[in-house]
Design an enzyme around this catalytic site. Structure first.
Site, PDB file in Angstrom:
ATOM      1  N   ASN A  40      30.148  45.339  45.487  1.00 21.53           N
ATOM      2  CA  ASN A  40      31.610  45.322  45.566  1.00 21.53           C
ATOM      3  C   ASN A  40      32.096  46.341  46.597  1.00 21.53           C
ATOM      4  O   ASN A  40      31.512  47.408  46.780  1.00 21.53           O
ATOM      5  CB  ASN A  40      32.281  45.499  44.196  1.00 21.53           C
ATOM      6  CG  ASN A  40      31.807  46.699  43.401  1.00 21.53           C
ATOM      7  OD1 ASN A  40      30.694  47.182  43.600  1.00 21.53           O
ATOM      8  ND2 ASN A  40      32.645  47.183  42.507  1.00 21.53           N
ATOM      9  N   GLU A  42      35.641  48.090  47.536  1.00 17.32           N
ATOM     10  CA  GLU A  42      37.035  48.286  47.137  1.00 17.32           C
ATOM     11  C   GLU A  42      37.874  48.788  48.301  1.00 17.32           C
ATOM     12  O   GLU A  42      37.349  49.122  49.369  1.00 17.32           O
ATOM     13  CB  GLU A  42      37.083  49.259  45.950  1.00 17.32           C
ATOM     14  CG  GLU A  42      36.363  48.666  44.744  1.00 17.32           C
ATOM     15  CD  GLU A  42      36.480  49.497  43.482  1.00 17.32           C
ATOM     16  OE1 GLU A  42      36.905  50.671  43.559  1.00 17.32           O
ATOM     17  OE2 GLU A  42      36.141  48.956  42.416  1.00 17.32           O
ATOM     18  N   CYS A  51      34.621  41.454  45.221  1.00 19.08           N
ATOM     19  CA  CYS A  51      33.547  41.497  44.226  1.00 19.08           C
ATOM     20  C   CYS A  51      32.180  41.336  44.892  1.00 19.08           C
ATOM     21  O   CYS A  51      32.044  40.682  45.940  1.00 19.08           O
ATOM     22  CB  CYS A  51      33.714  40.373  43.221  1.00 19.08           C
ATOM     23  SG  CYS A  51      35.070  40.608  42.060  1.00 19.08           S
ATOM     24  N   GLU A  53      29.626  39.538  43.974  1.00 17.40           N
ATOM     25  CA  GLU A  53      29.135  38.159  44.042  1.00 17.40           C
ATOM     26  C   GLU A  53      29.685  37.448  45.279  1.00 17.40           C
ATOM     27  O   GLU A  53      28.993  36.664  45.929  1.00 17.40           O
ATOM     28  CB  GLU A  53      29.568  37.361  42.794  1.00 17.40           C
ATOM     29  CG  GLU A  53      29.004  37.884  41.480  1.00 17.40           C
ATOM     30  CD  GLU A  53      29.909  38.912  40.810  1.00 17.40           C
ATOM     31  OE1 GLU A  53      30.542  39.707  41.522  1.00 17.40           O
ATOM     32  OE2 GLU A  53      29.970  38.910  39.572  1.00 17.40           O
ATOM     33  N   CYS A  84      33.331  37.849  36.941  1.00 18.04           N
ATOM     34  CA  CYS A  84      34.746  37.578  36.662  1.00 18.04           C
ATOM     35  C   CYS A  84      35.058  36.105  36.928  1.00 18.04           C
ATOM     36  O   CYS A  84      34.273  35.380  37.555  1.00 18.04           O
ATOM     37  CB  CYS A  84      35.641  38.486  37.514  1.00 18.04           C
ATOM     38  SG  CYS A  84      35.806  37.963  39.231  1.00 18.04           S
ATOM     39  N   CYS A  87      34.918  34.923  40.552  1.00 18.44           N
ATOM     40  CA  CYS A  87      33.545  34.807  41.066  1.00 18.44           C
ATOM     41  C   CYS A  87      32.843  33.573  40.514  1.00 18.44           C
ATOM     42  O   CYS A  87      32.046  32.940  41.201  1.00 18.44           O
ATOM     43  CB  CYS A  87      32.742  36.060  40.739  1.00 18.44           C
ATOM     44  SG  CYS A  87      33.230  37.441  41.781  1.00 18.44           S
TER      45      CYS A  87
HETATM   46  N1  THU Z   1      33.666  43.318  40.158  1.00 15.13           N
HETATM   47  C1  THU Z   1      32.655  42.652  40.782  1.00 15.13           C
HETATM   48  O1  THU Z   1      32.141  43.082  41.814  1.00 15.13           O
HETATM   49  N2  THU Z   1      32.231  41.492  40.225  1.00 15.13           N
HETATM   50  C2  THU Z   1      32.726  40.951  39.081  1.00 15.13           C
HETATM   51  O2  THU Z   1      32.320  39.864  38.700  1.00 15.13           O
HETATM   52  C3  THU Z   1      33.725  41.687  38.291  1.00 15.13           C
HETATM   53  C4  THU Z   1      34.312  42.874  38.942  1.00 15.13           C
HETATM   54  C5  THU Z   1      34.161  44.558  40.771  1.00 15.13           C
HETATM   55  C6  THU Z   1      35.580  44.489  41.280  1.00 15.13           C
HETATM   56  C7  THU Z   1      35.972  45.937  41.241  1.00 15.13           C
HETATM   57  O3  THU Z   1      35.524  46.565  42.448  1.00 15.13           O
HETATM   58  C8  THU Z   1      35.196  46.508  40.083  1.00 15.13           C
HETATM   59  O4  THU Z   1      34.153  45.595  39.823  1.00 15.13           O
HETATM   60  C9  THU Z   1      36.031  46.697  38.822  1.00 15.13           C
HETATM   61  O5  THU Z   1      36.727  45.548  38.506  1.00 15.13           O
END
Ligand code: THU
Length: 128
Positions: A40, A42, A51, A53, A84, A87
Site C-alpha cells: 500500500n 498512502e 491498496c 492488491e 477490502c 480490491c
Molecule cells: N489496505 C490495503 O492495502 N488493502 C486492503 O485490502 C485494505 C486496506 C490499506 C489501505 C490503507 O493504506 C491501509 O491499508 C489502511 O486502510
C-alpha cells in the site's frame, strides 16, 4: 505458492503507510507463474492512497498478463484481514471465482478463501 507467500511478506516491509500505520503486502500470481508484488502507498491527501492488491494487479497488467491464478495478502492483524471491497472488485476483473485468496499475518497465521466467497456476484459490465 511458496514464492508468492514469501514475496507478499517481503513487500509488506516496503509499504508506505505513515498515516494508518497499517502496512499491507500483496502478491498476485499470473498465468505464467510469475509473481507480482505490491504494497500500500498512502498519501497526505488520504483518498489518494492505494491498496497493496491494486498495486500488485497493476504490475501484472503492466507486464502484459491478464489472468490471476492466486492472491496472497499480508496484514498486521490477527486474524489476518481480508481484501477490502474495492480490491475484491479489482481482483475479480482478472480472476475467476475459484481463485485462491490467501490471507496471512507476519506471525504466519493463515486463512484461505476463494475470491467468489469474498465477492459473490461480482459486477460485470454487460453492454446491450
Ligand atoms: N489496505 C490495503 O492495502 N488493502 C486492503 O485490502 C485494505 C486496506 C490499506 C489501505 C490503507 O493504506 C491501509 O491499508 C489502511 O486502510
Amino acid at each position: 505458492m511458496k514464492k508468492a507467500i514469501e514475496a507478499a511478506h517481503r513487500v509488506q516491509q516496503n509499504a508506505y503507510a505513515p498515516y494508518s500505520r497499517f502496512p499491507v503486502g500483496a502478491a498476485v500470481v499470473g498465468e505464467s507463474g510469475r509473481v507480482y508484488p505490491g504494497a500500500n502507498v498512502e498519501n497526505a491527501a488520504y483518498p489518494l492512497s492505494r491498496c497493496a492488491e491494486q498495486i500488485a494487479v497493476g504490475g501484472m497488467v503492466a507486464a502484459g498478463e491478464r489472468k490471476i491464478r492466486a492472491v496472497v495478502v499480508v496484514t498486521p492483524t490477527s486474524p489476518p484481514a481480508t481484501p477490502c471491497g474495492a480490491c475484491r472488485q479489482v481482483l475479480a476483473e482478472f480472476a475467476d471465482p475459484d481463485t485462491p485468496v490467501i490471507c496471512r499475518n507476519p506471525e504466519g497465521e493463515e486463512r484461505r478463501y476463494r475470491l467468489g466467497e469474498l465477492l459473490p456476484e461480482a459486477f460485470r459490465l454487460k453492454t446491450p
